[in-house]
Design a protein around this motif. Structure first.
Motif, PDB file in Angstrom:
ATOM      1  N   TYR A  85       6.751 -24.132  34.550  1.00  0.00           N
ATOM      2  CA  TYR A  85       6.280 -23.374  35.712  1.00  0.00           C
ATOM      3  C   TYR A  85       6.767 -21.922  35.639  1.00  0.00           C
TER       4      TYR A  85
ATOM      5  N   TYR B 182       4.688 -20.158  33.185  1.00  0.00           N
ATOM      6  CA  TYR B 182       3.345 -19.966  33.747  1.00  0.00           C
ATOM      7  C   TYR B 182       3.322 -18.755  34.683  1.00  0.00           C
TER       8      TYR B 182
ATOM      9  N   LEU C 222      -1.709 -30.300  38.765  1.00  0.00           N
ATOM     10  CA  LEU C 222      -1.843 -30.442  37.321  1.00  0.00           C
ATOM     11  C   LEU C 222      -3.179 -31.111  37.003  1.00  0.00           C
TER      12      LEU C 222
ATOM     13  N   PHE D 114       2.108 -26.291  41.845  1.00  0.00           N
ATOM     14  CA  PHE D 114       1.859 -26.404  40.406  1.00  0.00           C
ATOM     15  C   PHE D 114       1.844 -27.869  39.979  1.00  0.00           C
TER      16      PHE D 114
ATOM     17  N   PRO E 146      -2.304 -25.353  32.064  1.00  0.00           N
ATOM     18  CA  PRO E 146      -2.646 -24.130  32.810  1.00  0.00           C
ATOM     19  C   PRO E 146      -2.298 -22.842  32.061  1.00  0.00           C
ATOM     20  N   ARG E 147      -1.090 -22.781  31.510  1.00  0.00           N
ATOM     21  CA  ARG E 147      -0.684 -21.571  30.777  1.00  0.00           C
ATOM     22  C   ARG E 147      -1.466 -21.433  29.474  1.00  0.00           C
TER      23      ARG E 147
ATOM     24  N   TYR F 233       1.019 -30.519  31.883  1.00  0.00           N
ATOM     25  CA  TYR F 233       1.835 -29.445  32.457  1.00  0.00           C
ATOM     26  C   TYR F 233       1.737 -28.156  31.649  1.00  0.00           C
TER      27      TYR F 233
END
Length: 204
Positions: free
Chosen positions: A174, A177, A34, A30, A141-142, A138
């Motif tokens: 994380y 996520y 990034l 993860f 992604p989510r 960071y």
């Protein structure tokens, strides 16, 4: 029977070790993957810019894109209800006139899922189809998972804000996520619910 019990017992003892190892490997991947910063001038022209509050550099990055005419209007999602536009102007150093003409504030979203919901309402109101999403690298992604589910027909360009983030921030994100990935895996694809409803109606 005794051997089976011993095997199960060994597996239960080793399971936490395997889980920790899997988490560490996933977390490492993860962090290493990034999203990279977007060079100046490389962000496509879009209908609107959406900035998610909650971290350093996000507002400034969004305003920079707005001033560069990447889009004509910007939404800042997740603004504290007591904060006024002139305060954001003073905080960022941007002209207050820019906030008056071209910036909307969403004060309703309590979290990232709420950001996606409120941003979708904003895009529908303005009829936008292409969007630039600004948030920390960071957090991207989510955010993309939730935003693409909320507005599956929109084209979303990621504009990650780089920074030196505490390891605790990264680990916490994380975990969120991973839970988001698991949660999304069990949800029907956008539009499936409507199809099911039509199908059920047709059988009455």
């Amino acid at each position: 029977m005794a051997r089976n019990r011993k095997s199960v017992a060994r597996l239960l003892i080793k399971a936490p070790v395997y889980l920790v190892a899997a988490w560490l490997l996933g977390f490492g991947f993860f962090v290493l993957t990034l999203p990279k910063a977007i060079p100046d001038g490389m962000t496509p022209k879009s209908d609107g810019i959406i900035v998610l509050t909650g971290g350093a550099g996000r507002l400034e990055a969004g305003l920079k894109l707005l001033e560069a005419k990447v889009a004509d209007r910007m939404l800042i999602s997740g603004v504290n209800p007591v904060v006024e536009p002139h305060e954001l102007s003073a905080l960022t150093g941007a002209e207050e006139a820019l906030f008056t003409c071209c910036v909307d504030l969403d004060r309703a979203a309590p979290n990232t899922a709420g950001n996606a919901t409120e941003s979708n309402l904003w895009t529908q109101t303005h009829g936008y189809q292409t969007l630039v999403l600004v948030t920390a690298d960071y957090h991207m992604p989510r955010s993309l998972i939730l935003f693409r589910r909320a507005m599956p027909n929109a084209t979303i360009f990621a504009y990650p804000v780089k920074g030196e983030w505490p390891m605790l921030y990264l680990a916490n994100e994380y975990n969120k996520y991973v839970f988001t990935l698991i949660g999304e895996a069990f949800k029907p694809a956008p539009g499936d619910a409507g199809k099911q409803a039509k199908s059920a109606t047709g059988t009455l």
